[in-house]
Design an enzyme around this catalytic site. Structure first.
Site, PDB file in Angstrom:
ATOM      1  N   LYS A   1       7.681 -42.047  25.826  1.00  0.00           N
ATOM      2  CA  LYS A   1       6.789 -41.091  25.739  1.00  0.00           C
ATOM      3  C   LYS A   1       5.601 -41.622  25.209  1.00  0.00           C
ATOM      4  CE  LYS A   1       9.227 -37.991  27.891  1.00  0.00           C
ATOM      5  NZ  LYS A   1       8.797 -37.437  29.150  1.00  0.00           N
TER       6      LYS A   1
ATOM      7  N   SER B   1       7.620 -38.487  34.486  1.00  0.00           N
ATOM      8  CA  SER B   1       6.972 -38.069  33.867  1.00  0.00           C
ATOM      9  C   SER B   1       5.787 -39.017  32.850  1.00  0.00           C
ATOM     10  CB  SER B   1       8.445 -37.732  32.462  1.00  0.00           C
ATOM     11  OG  SER B   1       8.197 -38.473  31.783  1.00  0.00           O
TER      12      SER B   1
END
Length: 299
Positions: A157, A78
């Site tokens: 993230k 990701s």
């Protein structure tokens, strides 16, 4: 099964400290006097000896991991191309304040995340029934049991939206406080087709872009043929980021389960700021150790 290593370290520190401390308070003097009277060389019982030897070691490791730096391994794609599957990273644990081990309560405030920071945090979602009786992680607070305890799991993230920001996301277009975030296309993604993560991106025609997120210039990947993420605002993310929350997104923009799906990331869930790749393992037969990534500073 998922393990909270900080909780394990805390438990071992307490266990070894209690065993060693209670022995010294209540048993040591009598045992030593008895052995001296018998002319026997003194030695601690095996459990006490282990506790005495391991207590300072475990305590130092706990303090370093809690207040200085903690290692993590990247398990998914990701954050590609910034962070690859198999990268081992170090996370600054005092960048945003000192927190108690296992409980994660902030005790000393040392700062807040800035736009563009790559942050590690505890997943803030819920456990939901996927329709087959299996419990899965979800960002949906309206699932069957939104109050079920979610086992501790660390996610990583990039911070895109700060408290009070106005955020809009429409496909590949990102607007912050009404201004488009600029990005230039670098070219097609290149990788090893023997690796599943690379093969997906190659098959989906992924392209690499340089994004200018505030003062941070970093690489992102786009592959709209694979998936079109939820726009912002949506039912879980208002256009204005609430206080005490951050909008976070993966650099692999079309293959990241992030704030676009489960909402803002609460400040209380922060674990630290990623700053260095200290090892990168691509797997047997698919690259082995990637020496080119070792020592890379994370931007």
């Amino acid at each position: 099964m998922e393990f909270d290593f900080s909780a394990i370290l805390l438990g071992l520190t307490v266990l070894f400290g209690v065993v060693w401390g209670l022995d010294r308070l209540f048993l040591y003097k009598q045992r030593k006097a008895r052995l001296d009277a018998a002319g026997t060389e003194y030695s601690d019982p095996v459990p006490v000896d282990w506790a005495r030897s391991l207590f300072p070691v475990v305590l130092v490791v706990l303090l370093l991991r809690t207040f200085v730096a903690e290692p993590f391994r990247i398990p998914s794609g990701s954050m590609m191309p910034t962070l690859d599957v198999g990268d081992f990273i170090l996370v600054n644990k005092f960048a945003y304040g000192l927190r108690l081990p296992a409980f994660n309560n902030k005790v000393v405030d040392l700062g807040e995340p800035q736009r563009g920071d790559v942050v590690v945090f505890r997943f803030p979602g819920f456990l939901c029934d996927d329709g087959t009786g299996k419990l899965i992680r979800s960002g949906d607070p309206g699932c069957s049991d939104p109050h079920a305890k979610v086992p501790s799991q660390n996610w990583i993230k990039r911070v895109v939206g700060l408290p009070g920001d106005s955020i809009e996301v429409h496909g590949a277009d990102l607007l912050i406080n009404g201004k488009p975030v600029q990005a230039e296309e670098i070219g097609p993604y290149t990788g090893n087709p023997q690796r599943a993560e690379d093969r997906l991106m190659l098959d989906m025609g992924a392209t690499v872009w340089k994004e200018h997120l505030g003062k941070v210039n970093h690489m992102i990947a786009r592959m709209p043929a694979y998936n079109i993420p939820n726009p912002i605002p949506n039912a879980k993310v208002p256009s204005k980021v609430p206080e005490g929350c951050y909008v976070v997104m993966g650099d692999n923009r079309n293959n990241s389960e992030d704030s676009r799906w489960w909402g803002c990331m609460p400040e209380k869930n922060l674990a630290g700021k990623a700053f260095l790749i200290w090892m990168s393992w691509k797997g047997w037969g698919t690259g082995g150790v990637d020496f080119s990534r070792i020592g890379t500073v994370i931007h």
